[in-house]
Design an enzyme around this catalytic site. Structure first.
Site, short mmCIF file in Angstrom:
data_model
loop_
_atom_site.label_atom_id
_atom_site.label_comp_id
_atom_site.label_asym_id
_atom_site.label_seq_id
_atom_site.Cartn_x
_atom_site.Cartn_y
_atom_site.Cartn_z
N TYR A 282 -3.10 4.47 2.61
CA TYR A 282 -3.23 5.04 4.18
C TYR A 282 -4.10 6.17 4.25
CZ TYR A 282 -1.71 7.18 8.55
OH TYR A 282 -1.69 7.60 9.83
N HIS B 194 0.99 -1.40 0.01
CA HIS B 194 -0.07 0.07 0.07
C HIS B 194 0.78 1.22 -0.10
CE1 HIS B 194 0.18 2.03 3.97
NE2 HIS B 194 0.67 1.00 4.34
N CYS B 195 0.12 2.39 -0.54
CA CYS B 195 0.94 3.70 -0.49
C CYS B 195 0.03 4.78 0.21
CB CYS B 195 1.35 4.02 -1.88
SG CYS B 195 0.22 4.22 -2.95
N GLN B 196 -0.01 5.79 -0.17
CA GLN B 196 -0.97 6.94 0.39
C GLN B 196 -2.31 6.55 -0.29
OE1 GLN B 196 -0.37 8.87 2.79
NE2 GLN B 196 -2.09 10.13 2.70
N GLY C 215 -2.84 4.58 -3.73
CA GLY C 215 -2.95 3.41 -4.63
C GLY C 215 -2.30 3.15 -5.72
#
Length: 117
Positions: free
Chosen positions: A108, A79-81, A83
């Site tokens: 996130y 995961h990132c911020q 997608g």
């Protein structure tokens, strides 16, 4: 799973984390992670995914303090911020042979908006 076999939903991620199984990999920058992260995740910046996911099992465990997932693990989530980088990391992992790797596309941002609940 969400809309494809390459994505996991918020509720599925919550269930996975509640079971204490799987590996959640945060691919954001160190500065982003320092401002907040999903509990239980490990940090591998997106640009390091290929090298770090290619480490031998003992090296991986020594570096990250967790067991390296098997190539057929169904519980490897990036995961990132929001997608995009998570999707890129998922593709990199799949290219290395982690055939079931998936992306938490909500990232996130969604996690923090929902309070991680």
């Amino acid at each position: 799973m969400a809309s494809s076999d390459k994505e996991i939903s918020y509720s599925n991620l919550k269930d996975l984390l509640a079971k204490g199984s799987g590996l959640l990999v945060d691919v954001r920058t160190k500065d982003e992670v320092d401002r907040g992260h999903i509990p239980g995740s490990i940090h591998i910046p997106v640009e390091n995914v290929e090298s770090d996911m290619s480490l031998e099992a003992a090296e991986f465990q020594s570096k990250f303090g967790v067991v390296k997932p098997s190539l057929d693990s169904s519980e490897l989530v990036f995961h990132c911020q929001m997608g995009r980088r998570g999707a890129l990391a998922t593709e990199k992992a799949r290219n290395l042979g982690f055939k079931n790797a998936c992306n938490y596309a909500g990232g996130y941002k969604e996690w923090s908006e929902k309070g991680g609940k």
